[in-house]
Motif scaffolding. Structure first.
Motif, PDB file in Angstrom:
ATOM      1  N   THR A  56       7.881   2.124   0.827  1.00 41.74           N
ATOM      2  CA  THR A  56       7.661   3.558   1.036  1.00 41.74           C
ATOM      3  C   THR A  56       6.298   3.978   0.501  1.00 41.74           C
ATOM      4  O   THR A  56       5.587   4.757   1.145  1.00 41.74           O
ATOM      5  CB  THR A  56       8.774   4.375   0.359  1.00 41.74           C
ATOM      6  OG1 THR A  56      10.034   3.914   0.845  1.00 41.74           O
ATOM      7  CG2 THR A  56       8.633   5.848   0.634  1.00 41.74           C
ATOM      8  N   PHE A  57       5.925   3.459  -0.675  1.00 45.72           N
ATOM      9  CA  PHE A  57       4.617   3.773  -1.241  1.00 45.72           C
ATOM     10  C   PHE A  57       3.505   3.334  -0.294  1.00 45.72           C
ATOM     11  O   PHE A  57       2.594   4.108   0.011  1.00 45.72           O
ATOM     12  CB  PHE A  57       4.446   3.104  -2.606  1.00 45.72           C
ATOM     13  CG  PHE A  57       3.049   3.191  -3.150  1.00 45.72           C
ATOM     14  CD1 PHE A  57       2.543   4.379  -3.635  1.00 45.72           C
ATOM     15  CD2 PHE A  57       2.236   2.070  -3.173  1.00 45.72           C
ATOM     16  CE1 PHE A  57       1.249   4.469  -4.130  1.00 45.72           C
ATOM     17  CE2 PHE A  57       0.952   2.133  -3.661  1.00 45.72           C
ATOM     18  CZ  PHE A  57       0.458   3.341  -4.148  1.00 45.72           C
ATOM     19  N   LEU A  58       3.583   2.102   0.181  1.00 46.37           N
ATOM     20  CA  LEU A  58       2.536   1.590   1.067  1.00 46.37           C
ATOM     21  C   LEU A  58       2.503   2.336   2.393  1.00 46.37           C
ATOM     22  O   LEU A  58       1.436   2.493   2.987  1.00 46.37           O
ATOM     23  CB  LEU A  58       2.725   0.095   1.291  1.00 46.37           C
ATOM     24  CG  LEU A  58       2.519  -0.770   0.044  1.00 46.37           C
ATOM     25  CD1 LEU A  58       2.876  -2.212   0.325  1.00 46.37           C
ATOM     26  CD2 LEU A  58       1.101  -0.643  -0.479  1.00 46.37           C
ATOM     27  N   ALA A  59       3.646   2.827   2.847  1.00 41.51           N
ATOM     28  CA  ALA A  59       3.684   3.607   4.088  1.00 41.51           C
ATOM     29  C   ALA A  59       2.937   4.932   3.941  1.00 41.51           C
ATOM     30  O   ALA A  59       2.524   5.525   4.937  1.00 41.51           O
ATOM     31  CB  ALA A  59       5.126   3.848   4.506  1.00 41.51           C
ATOM     32  N   SER A  60       2.743   5.382   2.695  1.00 34.00           N
ATOM     33  CA  SER A  60       1.984   6.614   2.453  1.00 34.00           C
ATOM     34  C   SER A  60       0.517   6.451   2.805  1.00 34.00           C
ATOM     35  O   SER A  60      -0.204   7.433   2.938  1.00 34.00           O
ATOM     36  CB  SER A  60       2.091   7.025   0.978  1.00 34.00           C
ATOM     37  OG  SER A  60       3.419   7.251   0.619  1.00 34.00           O
ATOM     38  N   PHE A  61       0.077   5.207   2.931  1.00 35.12           N
ATOM     39  CA  PHE A  61      -1.322   4.910   3.225  1.00 35.12           C
ATOM     40  C   PHE A  61      -1.386   4.123   4.533  1.00 35.12           C
ATOM     41  O   PHE A  61      -1.198   2.915   4.535  1.00 35.12           O
ATOM     42  CB  PHE A  61      -1.951   4.104   2.089  1.00 35.12           C
ATOM     43  CG  PHE A  61      -1.826   4.787   0.768  1.00 35.12           C
ATOM     44  CD1 PHE A  61      -2.701   5.783   0.399  1.00 35.12           C
ATOM     45  CD2 PHE A  61      -0.799   4.447  -0.101  1.00 35.12           C
ATOM     46  CE1 PHE A  61      -2.565   6.424  -0.818  1.00 35.12           C
ATOM     47  CE2 PHE A  61      -0.665   5.077  -1.323  1.00 35.12           C
ATOM     48  CZ  PHE A  61      -1.551   6.072  -1.673  1.00 35.12           C
ATOM     49  N   ASP A  62      -1.622   4.824   5.630  1.00 36.50           N
ATOM     50  CA  ASP A  62      -1.700   4.127   6.911  1.00 36.50           C
ATOM     51  C   ASP A  62      -3.032   3.396   7.049  1.00 36.50           C
ATOM     52  O   ASP A  62      -3.913   3.509   6.212  1.00 36.50           O
ATOM     53  CB  ASP A  62      -1.464   5.081   8.077  1.00 36.50           C
ATOM     54  CG  ASP A  62      -2.499   6.191   8.163  1.00 36.50           C
ATOM     55  OD1 ASP A  62      -3.550   6.087   7.493  1.00 36.50           O
ATOM     56  OD2 ASP A  62      -2.256   7.154   8.886  1.00 36.50           O
ATOM     57  N   SER A  63      -3.169   2.640   8.114  1.00 32.84           N
ATOM     58  CA  SER A  63      -4.380   1.817   8.280  1.00 32.84           C
ATOM     59  C   SER A  63      -5.650   2.662   8.397  1.00 32.84           C
ATOM     60  O   SER A  63      -6.726   2.222   8.009  1.00 32.84           O
ATOM     61  CB  SER A  63      -4.236   0.911   9.502  1.00 32.84           C
ATOM     62  OG  SER A  63      -4.046   1.689  10.660  1.00 32.84           O
ATOM     63  N   SER A  64      -5.543   3.892   8.871  1.00 34.28           N
ATOM     64  CA  SER A  64      -6.737   4.738   8.948  1.00 34.28           C
ATOM     65  C   SER A  64      -7.177   5.198   7.558  1.00 34.28           C
ATOM     66  O   SER A  64      -8.346   5.455   7.314  1.00 34.28           O
ATOM     67  CB  SER A  64      -6.484   5.947   9.846  1.00 34.28           C
ATOM     68  OG  SER A  64      -5.521   6.805   9.269  1.00 34.28           O
ATOM     69  N   THR A  65      -6.214   5.275   6.628  1.00 36.99           N
ATOM     70  CA  THR A  65      -6.540   5.669   5.257  1.00 36.99           C
ATOM     71  C   THR A  65      -7.095   4.489   4.470  1.00 36.99           C
ATOM     72  O   THR A  65      -8.117   4.608   3.805  1.00 36.99           O
ATOM     73  CB  THR A  65      -5.276   6.194   4.528  1.00 36.99           C
ATOM     74  OG1 THR A  65      -4.709   7.244   5.297  1.00 36.99           O
ATOM     75  CG2 THR A  65      -5.611   6.689   3.154  1.00 36.99           C
ATOM     76  N   THR A  66      -6.406   3.369   4.538  1.00 35.24           N
ATOM     77  CA  THR A  66      -6.814   2.220   3.734  1.00 35.24           C
ATOM     78  C   THR A  66      -8.018   1.510   4.330  1.00 35.24           C
ATOM     79  O   THR A  66      -8.833   0.967   3.604  1.00 35.24           O
ATOM     80  CB  THR A  66      -5.660   1.214   3.575  1.00 35.24           C
ATOM     81  OG1 THR A  66      -5.202   0.824   4.860  1.00 35.24           O
ATOM     82  CG2 THR A  66      -4.528   1.823   2.786  1.00 35.24           C
ATOM     83  N   GLY A  67      -8.118   1.495   5.641  1.00 37.96           N
ATOM     84  CA  GLY A  67      -9.309   0.944   6.273  1.00 37.96           C
ATOM     85  C   GLY A  67      -9.284  -0.541   6.557  1.00 37.96           C
ATOM     86  O   GLY A  67      -9.781  -0.973   7.577  1.00 37.96           O
ATOM     87  N   ASN A  68      -8.718  -1.337   5.679  1.00 37.06           N
ATOM     88  CA  ASN A  68      -8.738  -2.779   5.913  1.00 37.06           C
ATOM     89  C   ASN A  68      -7.657  -3.491   5.098  1.00 37.06           C
ATOM     90  O   ASN A  68      -6.991  -2.887   4.261  1.00 37.06           O
ATOM     91  CB  ASN A  68     -10.118  -3.361   5.592  1.00 37.06           C
ATOM     92  CG  ASN A  68     -10.538  -3.094   4.156  1.00 37.06           C
ATOM     93  OD1 ASN A  68      -9.721  -3.174   3.251  1.00 37.06           O
ATOM     94  ND2 ASN A  68     -11.797  -2.777   3.945  1.00 37.06           N
ATOM     95  N   GLU A  69      -7.529  -4.765   5.364  1.00 37.36           N
ATOM     96  CA  GLU A  69      -6.512  -5.592   4.693  1.00 37.36           C
ATOM     97  C   GLU A  69      -6.752  -5.675   3.188  1.00 37.36           C
ATOM     98  O   GLU A  69      -5.810  -5.654   2.393  1.00 37.36           O
ATOM     99  CB  GLU A  69      -6.503  -6.988   5.320  1.00 37.36           C
ATOM    100  CG  GLU A  69      -5.463  -7.918   4.754  1.00 37.36           C
ATOM    101  CD  GLU A  69      -4.033  -7.525   5.111  1.00 37.36           C
ATOM    102  OE1 GLU A  69      -3.115  -8.118   4.514  1.00 37.36           O
ATOM    103  OE2 GLU A  69      -3.824  -6.634   5.947  1.00 37.36           O
ATOM    104  N   GLU A  70      -7.999  -5.754   2.785  1.00 39.97           N
ATOM    105  CA  GLU A  70      -8.333  -5.851   1.359  1.00 39.97           C
ATOM    106  C   GLU A  70      -7.843  -4.623   0.594  1.00 39.97           C
ATOM    107  O   GLU A  70      -7.275  -4.741  -0.495  1.00 39.97           O
ATOM    108  CB  GLU A  70      -9.849  -6.005   1.200  1.00 39.97           C
ATOM    109  CG  GLU A  70     -10.289  -6.217  -0.224  1.00 39.97           C
ATOM    110  CD  GLU A  70     -11.798  -6.393  -0.334  1.00 39.97           C
ATOM    111  OE1 GLU A  70     -12.339  -5.984  -1.368  1.00 39.97           O
ATOM    112  OE2 GLU A  70     -12.412  -6.931   0.602  1.00 39.97           O
ATOM    113  N   THR A  71      -8.021  -3.454   1.178  1.00 35.88           N
ATOM    114  CA  THR A  71      -7.562  -2.226   0.523  1.00 35.88           C
ATOM    115  C   THR A  71      -6.043  -2.170   0.485  1.00 35.88           C
ATOM    116  O   THR A  71      -5.455  -1.742  -0.506  1.00 35.88           O
ATOM    117  CB  THR A  71      -8.137  -0.990   1.233  1.00 35.88           C
ATOM    118  OG1 THR A  71      -9.563  -1.099   1.263  1.00 35.88           O
ATOM    119  CG2 THR A  71      -7.760   0.286   0.509  1.00 35.88           C
TER     120      THR A  71
END
Length: 106
Positions: A56-71
């Motif tokens: 659930t925590f990780l779902a709070s940050f979608d790929s447009s927010t995190t930007g890449n796999e490293e983030t």
């Protein structure tokens, strides 16, 4: 500065300090500070992060927010740190309560 403005500023700074402590760098601190918990409110600290569960925590940050796999991997580490911190605080609070209130041998 009025009293309520000052109190709000102090609360905000303390929140940022708690989030920075659980983060692993400036980018993850920024994501935590600007992100929202699943309930739609800002993250407050480690207990807040750990409470929702990793998925659930990780779902709070979608790929447009995190930007890449490293983030994304960095945010996984942030969650793991938050979980350890929250568990440690809970353990210390329980131990303190037991020390303070358990019956003592005479």
């Amino acid at each position: 500065m009025r009293g309520t403005d000052r109190a709000d500023a102090v609360d905000g700074l303390l929140r940022l300090q708690r989030l920075f402590r659980v983060s692993i760098g400036t980018r993850t601190a920024e994501l935590l500070a600007t992100g929202t918990a699943p309930e739609g409110r800002p993250f407050l600290g480690a207990a807040d992060i750990a409470q929702s569960g990793k998925k659930t925590f990780l779902a709070s940050f979608d790929s447009s927010t995190t930007g890449n796999e490293e983030t994304r991997l960095a945010m996984e580490r942030v969650y793991d740190r938050a979980r350890v911190m929250a568990n440690t605080v809970a353990t210390l609070m329980i131990a303190h309560h037991q020390d303070a209130y358990d019956a003592k041998a005479l």
